[in-house]
Design a protein around this motif. Structure first.
Motif, PDB file in Angstrom:
ATOM      1  N   LEU A  60     -27.963  20.853   3.870  1.00 27.45           N
ATOM      2  CA  LEU A  60     -29.205  21.615   3.732  1.00 27.45           C
ATOM      3  C   LEU A  60     -28.943  23.115   3.751  1.00 27.45           C
ATOM      4  N   GLY A  63     -27.040  24.223   0.567  1.00 30.87           N
ATOM      5  CA  GLY A  63     -27.660  23.946  -0.724  1.00 30.87           C
ATOM      6  C   GLY A  63     -26.951  22.913  -1.564  1.00 30.87           C
ATOM      7  N   LYS A  65     -26.506  20.145  -3.832  1.00 29.16           N
ATOM      8  CA  LYS A  65     -27.483  19.561  -4.751  1.00 29.16           C
ATOM      9  C   LYS A  65     -27.081  18.188  -5.262  1.00 29.16           C
ATOM     10  N   GLU A  74     -30.082  13.637  -2.942  1.00 29.86           N
ATOM     11  CA  GLU A  74     -30.525  14.971  -3.345  1.00 29.86           C
ATOM     12  C   GLU A  74     -32.035  15.097  -3.252  1.00 29.86           C
ATOM     13  N   ARG A  75     -32.755  14.105  -3.719  1.00 35.01           N
ATOM     14  CA  ARG A  75     -34.223  14.125  -3.701  1.00 35.01           C
ATOM     15  C   ARG A  75     -34.746  14.179  -2.269  1.00 35.01           C
ATOM     16  N   ARG A  77     -33.189  15.330   0.385  1.00 31.02           N
ATOM     17  CA  ARG A  77     -32.881  16.647   0.965  1.00 31.02           C
ATOM     18  C   ARG A  77     -33.803  17.723   0.414  1.00 31.02           C
ATOM     19  N   ARG A  78     -34.151  17.615  -0.852  1.00 34.25           N
ATOM     20  CA  ARG A  78     -35.080  18.577  -1.466  1.00 34.25           C
ATOM     21  C   ARG A  78     -36.427  18.537  -0.745  1.00 34.25           C
ATOM     22  N   ARG A  79     -36.878  17.347  -0.402  1.00 32.76           N
ATOM     23  CA  ARG A  79     -38.136  17.185   0.322  1.00 32.76           C
ATOM     24  C   ARG A  79     -38.069  17.891   1.682  1.00 32.76           C
ATOM     25  N   ARG A  81     -36.100  20.424   2.459  1.00 30.53           N
ATOM     26  CA  ARG A  81     -36.086  21.872   2.211  1.00 30.53           C
ATOM     27  C   ARG A  81     -37.499  22.398   1.970  1.00 30.53           C
ATOM     28  N   ARG A  82     -38.284  21.652   1.176  1.00 30.64           N
ATOM     29  CA  ARG A  82     -39.668  22.064   0.925  1.00 30.64           C
ATOM     30  C   ARG A  82     -40.483  22.078   2.215  1.00 30.64           C
ATOM     31  N   THR A  85     -39.600  25.082   4.220  1.00 26.62           N
ATOM     32  CA  THR A  85     -40.168  26.294   3.629  1.00 26.62           C
ATOM     33  C   THR A  85     -41.637  26.414   4.005  1.00 26.62           C
TER      34      THR A  85
END
Length: 96
Positions: A60, A63, A65, A74-75, A77-79, A81-82, A85
């Motif tokens: 995380l 970054g 990816k 990846e998906r 981890r993206r969740r 990160r969002r 944020t």
């Protein structure tokens, strides 16, 4: 040690935790499956790993990816990160 690139901080410090990982010695290709391929076996290796949280946090913070890190795709981890944020900028003023 931290490195700054395009507004992101990359942790280049202590990675000694990697020596305790369940994936040590496992074929790395397992953790970087082709698009659409199953991640079940890779996630199974991560399940119960004593450094799973450190691995995930590393991915995380840095970054990552691609691949399975800390048992997440990846998906997934993206969740996270969002969500982080949004938590940092609850007023919706998050910058891209």
């Amino acid at each position: 040690m931290m490195e700054q690139r395009r507004g992101h901080r990359f942790d280049l410090g202590d990675r000694s935790w990697q020596g305790q990982a369940n994936c040590l010695g496992v074929d790395p290709d397992l953790f970087f499956p082709e698009r659409g391929a199953s991640t079940r076996e890779a996630k199974g290796v991560c399940r119960g790993c004593v450094v799973r949280e450190k691995c995930l946090e590393y991915a995380l913070v840095n970054g990552e990816k691609f691949g399975i890190w800390g048992g997440l795709s990846e998906r997934e981890r993206r969740r996270i990160r969002r969500q982080r944020t949004v938590a940092r900028h609850p007023d919706g003023a998050a910058s891209a």
